[in-house]
Design an enzyme around this catalytic site. Structure first.
Site, mmCIF file in Angstrom:
data_model
loop_
_atom_site.group_PDB
_atom_site.id
_atom_site.type_symbol
_atom_site.label_atom_id
_atom_site.label_comp_id
_atom_site.label_asym_id
_atom_site.label_seq_id
_atom_site.Cartn_x
_atom_site.Cartn_y
_atom_site.Cartn_z
ATOM 1 N N LYS A 1 -32.843 -13.058 -2.779
ATOM 2 C CA LYS A 1 -31.610 -13.509 -3.277
ATOM 3 C C LYS A 1 -31.610 -14.887 -2.831
ATOM 4 C CE LYS A 1 -27.357 -11.775 -3.185
ATOM 5 N NZ LYS A 1 -25.860 -11.230 -2.234
ATOM 6 N N HIS B 1 -28.422 -20.375 -1.803
ATOM 7 C CA HIS B 1 -27.441 -21.208 -2.767
ATOM 8 C C HIS B 1 -26.802 -22.768 -1.888
ATOM 9 C CE1 HIS B 1 -24.300 -19.539 -0.768
ATOM 10 N NE2 HIS B 1 -24.534 -18.066 -0.640
ATOM 11 N N HIS C 1 -24.985 -22.038 1.904
ATOM 12 C CA HIS C 1 -26.618 -22.038 2.109
ATOM 13 C C HIS C 1 -27.070 -23.141 2.949
ATOM 14 C CE1 HIS C 1 -27.007 -17.154 0.269
ATOM 15 N NE2 HIS C 1 -26.330 -17.268 1.970
HETATM 16 N N1 ARG Z 1 -26.087 -13.820 4.980
HETATM 17 C C1 ARG Z 1 -24.890 -14.283 5.379
HETATM 18 C C2 ARG Z 1 -24.171 -14.522 3.289
HETATM 19 O O1 ARG Z 1 -25.150 -14.632 2.902
HETATM 20 C C3 ARG Z 1 -24.387 -15.266 6.005
HETATM 21 C C4 ARG Z 1 -23.984 -14.121 7.259
HETATM 22 C C5 ARG Z 1 -23.904 -14.917 8.464
HETATM 23 N N2 ARG Z 1 -23.044 -14.446 9.808
HETATM 24 C C6 ARG Z 1 -22.703 -13.331 10.284
HETATM 25 N N3 ARG Z 1 -23.629 -12.925 11.351
HETATM 26 N N4 ARG Z 1 -22.549 -12.311 9.658
HETATM 27 O O2 ARG Z 1 -22.816 -14.663 3.049
#
Ligand code: ARG
Length: 524
Positions: A72, A75, A78
């Site tokens: 994905k 964005h 991130h």
């Molecule tokens: N991959 C998740 C997202 O894009 C963020 C992860 C954040 N960290 C965690 N330990 N949940 O929203």
């Protein structure tokens, strides 16, 4: 130690009026020289050493940031997590803590299974080979369209069950997506000068989570929720009691079909990291919308009996940042990390062409332009308090004047050029009487003095904006001094005193920039 007279003057410094004259009366030339020598001696350590950081107890701090989802797009959120997480890691590392930088990839879950279901229906192996990330993104968008979504979700649920029961076929596609995403990500991080010590991912905790769920089933800690889901009541925990925004005290640990969830995988990941790193602090950097998710994770850990997860232990911490409003391409489409960086690069290039004075002969211009663009983006992300949303304006972010990353770079490279071309060598045995008699020089000196306490505030609040705003003020004091205090003069003692001051200003500015994640330029 700051002597009492200076403490008094520093108090003047925080009021708006006439600090310089007051300061020049109380600063002694010996004190100024000693402090400047200290800056030279500490060099990269200046700021996060001494005074408030005296008797500093080193800790192990894990910082988890960036954490995009595979297959994905990466964005704007991130990107902000990447910049903020990197700055926070640098801030906590600077005084001597051991820091482990973790990237927790979103490579598991129903979202991924939906992509796999979409691929089953619309996937094209040739397109996949040509541009895998683009093709997978198109598929994901298609799979999420409302027409036929129910059927698609049904297939996704089956695929997800297969994945969770280690079915080789479904894992084959997953492995492929993970590999190509990783290759692309590593290139992106390299171009951004961002590092991680550990590439963690949700998929790595599925087995642990399944084990935890099956152990919990026979305990009195869990209950059955609607649709046979497995739940836990976190009502009695310290986290739940101080959290106001949670609608219910139940959290879901497994679906009715037994599959794991984002929440339960996070619980296992925290347990496993605590075993592996015995961290004194675990900091998660994401946007604020995940604040409740983390409270649920911590509360569940507390309910499971982990003392280190209690709120009073002050070990688990979520840093939530606000949204970036208006980060769009010029044509108005929403935008992904590479596009944001490319657009920033284009703007910097254009600006350099329009202002021919900035087209100096440098051999690594491409690299310089990229560093300028990234500096602009980093400063914009860390100017205001993290929890606030901020409005993104290309013109403001990449302006070469004012409170911007580009201006910081100009200021830094000007200082480097001054040192190189002034014709004098930097000496420590200078007469600082030439500095304390000058309000502009004393103002700059006072900025340098403040750096240590700014570092402390940024450190104790985990708030990079303190450093960013200090850096802007410092750069303006430097620019003023640069305009007014010439070094290429015949009065040798005066020139050398000024040069030492500028050298210390460069060290301080560089340290500040590097802590925020910028790559200071010597030439641009
Ligand atoms: N991959 C998740 C997202 O894009 C963020 C992860 C954040 N960290 C965690 N330990 N949940 O929203």
């Amino acid at each position: 130690m700051v002597p009492p007279s200076i403490t008094r003057i520093l108090r003047y410094a925080s009021t708006k009026s006439g600090i310089c004259q007051e300061a020049s009366m109380s600063l002694t030339k010996d004190y100024v020289r000693k402090h400047l020598c200290k800056i030279v001696e500490l060099d990269r350590r200046y700021g996060f050493f001494g005074d408030k950081f005296e008797n500093f107890a080193q800790k192990h701090i894990c910082v988890e940031y960036s954490s995009p989802n595979i297959a994905k797009e990466f964005h704007a959120g991130h990107l902000r997590s990447t910049f903020v997480g990197q700055a926070i890691s640098n801030i906590v590392e600077a005084p001597g803590n051991k820091v482990t930088r973790i990237n927790y990839l979103g490579d598991w879950g129903m979202q991924f299974a939906l992509l796999a279901a979409g691929y089953k229906k619309h996937g094209d192996d040739t397109l996949l080979n040509q541009n895998p990330v683009k093709h997978l993104h198109d598929i994901y968008v298609r799979a999420n369209r409302s027409e036929g979504k129910d059927k698609m979700l049904e297939t996704a649920r089956r695929i997800f069950q297969d994945m969770e029961s280690n079915c080789p076929d479904s894992l084959h596609f997953w492995r492929y997506c993970r590999k190509i995403s990783m290759e692309k990500l590593l290139k992106l991080y390299e171009s951004m000068h961002v590092d991680f010590d550990s590439y963690d991912s949700e998929g790595l905790y599925v087995e642990d989570t399944k084990k935890l769920i099956s152990e919990l089933k026979s305990s009195n800690l869990v209950k059955t929720l609607p649709n046979k889901a497995l739940g836990m009541d976190i009502g009695g925990t310290s986290w739940y009691q101080s959290a106001k925004a949670l609608a219910t005290s139940d959290v879901m640990l497994a679906r009715g079909d037994g599959t794991t969830l984002y929440l339960s995988r996070d619980i296992s990941a925290a347990i496993s990291r605590h075993k592996k790193f015995s961290f004194d602090k675990m900091v998660y950097v994401t946007d604020v919308s995940q604040a409740n998710h983390f409270i649920q994770v911590y509360a569940a850990l507390e309910r499971l009996g982990y003392d280190w997860a209690m709120e009073s232990a002050d070990i688990l911490k979520h840093i939530g940042f606000g949204r970036v409003i208006g980060m769009k391409t010029r044509t108005g489409d929403s935008i992904f990390a590479e596009q944001i960086i490319d657009e920033a690069i284009r703007c910097v290039e254009k600006d350099r062409l329009e202002h021919s004075t900035r087209r100096s002969c440098i051999d690594n211009e491409e690299d310089v332009i990229r560093k300028l663009a990234l500096s602009g983006l980093i400063c914009a992300d860390m100017k205001s308090k993290l929890s606030k949303d901020y409005k993104f304006l290309w013109s403001r972010v990449l302006d070469s004047k004012g409170d911007t990353g580009i201006f910081m770079q100009y200021t830094h490279s000007r200082l480097q050029n001054l040192k190189k071309n002034c014709g004098y060598e930097i000496r420590l045995d200078v007469d600082c009487g030439h500095l304390i008699s000058d309000p502009i020089a004393t103002d700059l000196f006072h900025q340098l003095l403040k750096y240590n306490s700014v570092c402390w505030t940024a450190y104790s609040e985990l708030q990079p904006s303190h450093l960013t705003n200090y850096m802007f003020k410092l750069a303006h004091s430097i620019a003023k001094a640069h305009r007014n205090l010439r070094v290429k003069i015949g009065d040798v003692p005066k020139a050398q005193a000024r040069l030492l001051l500028f050298h210390c200003a460069q060290i301080t500015l560089r340290n500040c920039m590097m802590t925020l994640g910028m790559q200071p330029l010597d030439n641009m």
